[in-house]
Design a protein around this motif. Structure first.
Motif, PDB file in Angstrom:
ATOM      1  N   GLY A   3       0.757  -1.272   0.092  1.00 17.95           N
ATOM      2  CA  GLY A   3      -0.120   0.032   0.067  1.00 17.95           C
ATOM      3  C   GLY A   3       0.828   0.955   0.189  1.00 17.95           C
ATOM      4  O   GLY A   3       0.254   2.370   0.261  1.00 17.95           O
ATOM      5  N   MET A   4       2.270   1.214  -0.032  1.00 13.75           N
ATOM      6  CA  MET A   4       2.847   2.645  -0.317  1.00 13.75           C
ATOM      7  C   MET A   4       3.824   2.441  -1.535  1.00 13.75           C
ATOM      8  O   MET A   4       4.058   1.496  -2.190  1.00 13.75           O
ATOM      9  N   ALA A   5       4.268   3.748  -1.934  1.00 13.57           N
ATOM     10  CA  ALA A   5       4.948   4.001  -3.003  1.00 13.57           C
ATOM     11  C   ALA A   5       6.313   3.529  -2.676  1.00 13.57           C
ATOM     12  O   ALA A   5       7.237   3.483  -3.676  1.00 13.57           O
ATOM     13  N   TRP A   6       6.770   3.503  -1.471  1.00 15.23           N
ATOM     14  CA  TRP A   6       8.180   3.231  -0.927  1.00 15.23           C
ATOM     15  C   TRP A   6       8.485   1.857  -1.558  1.00 15.23           C
ATOM     16  O   TRP A   6       8.002   0.895  -1.456  1.00 15.23           O
ATOM     17  N   HIS A   7       9.734   1.735  -2.063  1.00 18.71           N
ATOM     18  CA  HIS A   7      10.524   0.525  -1.862  1.00 18.71           C
ATOM     19  C   HIS A   7      11.613   0.307  -0.930  1.00 18.71           C
ATOM     20  O   HIS A   7      12.332   1.482  -0.907  1.00 18.71           O
ATOM     21  N   ALA A  60      15.729   8.231   1.998  1.00 24.83           N
ATOM     22  CA  ALA A  60      15.618   8.637   3.409  1.00 24.83           C
ATOM     23  C   ALA A  60      16.436   7.280   4.134  1.00 24.83           C
ATOM     24  O   ALA A  60      16.553   6.227   3.230  1.00 24.83           O
ATOM     25  N   VAL A  61      17.038   7.695   5.079  1.00 24.68           N
ATOM     26  CA  VAL A  61      17.541   6.452   5.784  1.00 24.68           C
ATOM     27  C   VAL A  61      16.980   6.099   7.428  1.00 24.68           C
ATOM     28  O   VAL A  61      17.203   7.103   8.059  1.00 24.68           O
ATOM     29  N   LEU A  62      16.754   5.205   7.795  1.00 29.56           N
ATOM     30  CA  LEU A  62      16.209   4.998   8.790  1.00 29.56           C
ATOM     31  C   LEU A  62      17.174   3.747   9.429  1.00 29.56           C
ATOM     32  O   LEU A  62      17.322   2.636   8.982  1.00 29.56           O
ATOM     33  N   PHE A  63      17.739   4.107  10.945  1.00 31.88           N
ATOM     34  CA  PHE A  63      18.322   3.063  11.478  1.00 31.88           C
ATOM     35  C   PHE A  63      17.390   2.688  12.620  1.00 31.88           C
ATOM     36  O   PHE A  63      17.177   3.405  13.417  1.00 31.88           O
ATOM     37  N   VAL A  64      17.227   1.261  12.830  1.00 30.03           N
ATOM     38  CA  VAL A  64      16.156   0.736  13.502  1.00 30.03           C
ATOM     39  C   VAL A  64      16.532  -0.411  14.256  1.00 30.03           C
ATOM     40  O   VAL A  64      17.233  -1.490  13.755  1.00 30.03           O
ATOM     41  N   GLY A  65      16.103  -0.506  15.517  1.00 32.97           N
ATOM     42  CA  GLY A  65      16.523  -1.657  16.286  1.00 32.97           C
ATOM     43  C   GLY A  65      16.333  -1.452  17.905  1.00 32.97           C
ATOM     44  O   GLY A  65      15.346  -0.716  18.066  1.00 32.97           O
ATOM     45  N   SER A  68      16.183  13.840  11.212  1.00 29.43           N
ATOM     46  CA  SER A  68      15.465  14.692  10.270  1.00 29.43           C
ATOM     47  C   SER A  68      14.023  15.175  10.780  1.00 29.43           C
ATOM     48  O   SER A  68      13.438  14.385  11.397  1.00 29.43           O
ATOM     49  N   HIS A  69      13.807  16.562  10.444  1.00 32.28           N
ATOM     50  CA  HIS A  69      12.554  17.063  10.807  1.00 32.28           C
ATOM     51  C   HIS A  69      11.315  16.426  10.146  1.00 32.28           C
ATOM     52  O   HIS A  69      10.422  16.146  10.714  1.00 32.28           O
ATOM     53  N   ALA A  70      11.559  16.207   9.060  1.00 36.74           N
ATOM     54  CA  ALA A  70      10.281  15.784   8.228  1.00 36.74           C
ATOM     55  C   ALA A  70       9.741  14.228   8.859  1.00 36.74           C
ATOM     56  O   ALA A  70       8.868  14.095   9.035  1.00 36.74           O
ATOM     57  N   LEU A  71      10.909  13.461   9.085  1.00 36.74           N
ATOM     58  CA  LEU A  71      10.822  12.099   9.505  1.00 36.74           C
ATOM     59  C   LEU A  71      10.323  12.076  10.898  1.00 36.74           C
ATOM     60  O   LEU A  71       9.404  11.369  11.333  1.00 36.74           O
ATOM     61  N   GLU A  72      10.742  12.984  11.866  1.00 34.23           N
ATOM     62  CA  GLU A  72      10.531  13.226  13.124  1.00 34.23           C
ATOM     63  C   GLU A  72       8.951  13.508  13.171  1.00 34.23           C
ATOM     64  O   GLU A  72       8.184  12.927  14.093  1.00 34.23           O
ATOM     65  N   GLN A  73       8.414  14.623  12.208  1.00 34.64           N
ATOM     66  CA  GLN A  73       7.102  15.226  12.242  1.00 34.64           C
ATOM     67  C   GLN A  73       6.280  13.787  11.895  1.00 34.64           C
ATOM     68  O   GLN A  73       5.118  13.627  12.391  1.00 34.64           O
ATOM     69  N   ALA A  74       6.594  13.025  10.800  1.00 38.93           N
ATOM     70  CA  ALA A  74       5.866  11.954  10.246  1.00 38.93           C
ATOM     71  C   ALA A  74       5.672  10.887  11.375  1.00 38.93           C
ATOM     72  O   ALA A  74       4.655  10.230  11.731  1.00 38.93           O
ATOM     73  N   VAL A  83       7.278   1.361   9.990  1.00 37.21           N
ATOM     74  CA  VAL A  83       6.524   1.181   8.905  1.00 37.21           C
ATOM     75  C   VAL A  83       5.451   2.377   9.215  1.00 37.21           C
ATOM     76  O   VAL A  83       5.026   2.801   8.058  1.00 37.21           O
ATOM     77  N   ALA A  84       4.931   2.757  10.106  1.00 39.53           N
ATOM     78  CA  ALA A  84       3.965   3.676  10.391  1.00 39.53           C
ATOM     79  C   ALA A  84       4.360   5.146   9.943  1.00 39.53           C
ATOM     80  O   ALA A  84       3.745   5.975   9.222  1.00 39.53           O
ATOM     81  N   VAL A  85       5.866   5.281  10.161  1.00 38.75           N
ATOM     82  CA  VAL A  85       6.212   6.600   9.525  1.00 38.75           C
ATOM     83  C   VAL A  85       6.341   6.605   8.232  1.00 38.75           C
ATOM     84  O   VAL A  85       6.096   7.742   7.691  1.00 38.75           O
ATOM     85  N   LEU A  86       6.776   5.323   7.626  1.00 40.50           N
ATOM     86  CA  LEU A  86       6.789   5.355   6.123  1.00 40.50           C
ATOM     87  C   LEU A  86       5.305   5.610   5.413  1.00 40.50           C
ATOM     88  O   LEU A  86       5.181   6.113   4.259  1.00 40.50           O
ATOM     89  N   HIS A  87       4.336   5.181   6.176  1.00 39.21           N
ATOM     90  CA  HIS A  87       2.891   5.594   5.607  1.00 39.21           C
ATOM     91  C   HIS A  87       2.599   7.008   5.722  1.00 39.21           C
ATOM     92  O   HIS A  87       1.876   7.659   4.981  1.00 39.21           O
ATOM     93  N   LYS A  88       3.215   7.880   6.586  1.00 34.51           N
ATOM     94  CA  LYS A  88       3.018   9.122   6.791  1.00 34.51           C
ATOM     95  C   LYS A  88       4.022  10.051   6.046  1.00 34.51           C
ATOM     96  O   LYS A  88       3.586  10.710   4.932  1.00 34.51           O
ATOM     97  N   HIS A  89       5.228   9.524   5.667  1.00 37.21           N
ATOM     98  CA  HIS A  89       6.142  10.316   4.810  1.00 37.21           C
ATOM     99  C   HIS A  89       6.393   9.903   3.604  1.00 37.21           C
ATOM    100  O   HIS A  89       6.621   8.678   3.239  1.00 37.21           O
TER     101      HIS A  89
END
Length: 291
Positions: free
Chosen positions: A48-52, A80-85, A128-134, A234-240
């Motif tokens: 459901g997202m445009a992101w790859h 965008a780059v997300l470090f997750v863990g 990132s301000h945009a990612l934080e807001q998302a 995943v929820a962030v990428l739905h928003k951003h």
């Protein structure tokens, strides 16, 4: 080497296998790509997202994270780059299973040792301000996630003693940090040095960075923390949205508008060059019959 296709890509990085598995569970149609130097990613889609999404498990440590993040940015050209863990908590009110979104990331080992003691030379990079807001928007609709927006400390140390000298040093010098981990500053530094790449660190809390770490890990806290961090990601990428998908705010719903490097906004029958410069011929639109 497979050549990555031209498409909106987000790079999601992890250090540990369990962190990778938590993100991978959300990604469909995966295929493996191999960099000439041997670094491997799996590239797939979020439903459901445009992101790859390009997933990579980099191993532990900030220097390693910085080098490999830079390599992958130059290869895959992500937006965008997300470090997750997972991470350890540095605050009493940040509990196991909570998620800390890094408003900024501290590299805690910078400083100068003098006869009077260690003088801290803080190094910090903002997320990132945009990612934080998302992220702020996304977690409002996630009742099962308790999220905190605060700085994260990065150090080449696994902190399992809250009374240790390094723990006291962090409380004294980086007292607003909510979590400690080992890779975030390296990933953000690489993104910062490679141009306009949005970057953010998202960490699930698996322990309290104290003597109870081993018991918490044995009880499954790392898997829980990794799942929570992955869900927020995943929820962030739905928003951003990807850049070409961004829209101009208005009182009514409109289709996507695209903004080029010159500042032009395209939509409907007009081209708006306010804030940009146009070099070329302008042809007006007639209101009457045309031939």
């Amino acid at each position: 080497m497979s050549v990555p296709e031209t498409q909106p890509t987000v790079l999601v990085l992890t250090a540990l296998p369990l962190e990778y598995a938590a993100i991978r569970a959300h990604v469909e149609k995966r295929k493996e790509l191999v960099h000439p130097d041997g670094t491997r990613v799996e590239k797939g889609q979020l439903p459901g997202m445009a992101w790859h999404v390009a997933l990579a498990e980099l191993g532990m440590g900030a220097e390693r994270a910085a080098a490999l993040t830079a390599q992958l940015i130059n290869w895959l050209h992500p937006e965008a780059v997300l470090f997750v863990g997972v991470a350890g908590s540095l605050k009493d009110d940040v509990g196991i299973g909570d998620v800390v979104v890094g408003t900024q990331v501290y590299e805690i080992h910078g400083g100068k040792q003098t006869p009077e003691g260690f003088l801290v030379r803080p190094k910090a990079l903002p997320g990132s301000h945009a990612l934080e807001q998302a992220a702020r928007s996304a977690v409002r609709d996630m009742p099962d996630v308790r999220a905190h927006f605060m700085p994260i400390a990065t150090g080449d140390v696994v902190l399992a003693d809250a009374e240790s000298e390094i723990a006291a040093f962090i409380r004294r010098s980086y007292n607003d940090a909510g979590a400690i981990e080992m890779e975030g500053s390296g990933a953000l530094q690489a993104a910062h040095l490679n141009g306009q790449v949005n970057a953010l660190v998202i960490r699930g809390i698996s322990d309290r960075a104290d003597a109870g770490k081993r018991d918490a890990d044995a009880a499954g806290s790392q898997e829980l923390a990794a799942r929570q961090a992955a869900a927020v990601t995943v929820a962030v990428l739905h928003k951003h949205r990807p850049r070409q998908d961004s829209s101009v705010p208005s009182d009514s719903e409109e289709g996507p508008h695209r903004r080029g490097d010159g500042g032009a906004t395209y939509g409907g029958d007009h081209v708006d060059f306010r804030g940009g410069t146009f070099y070329g011929t302008v042809i007006g639109k007639q209101s009457g019959p045309q031939r």
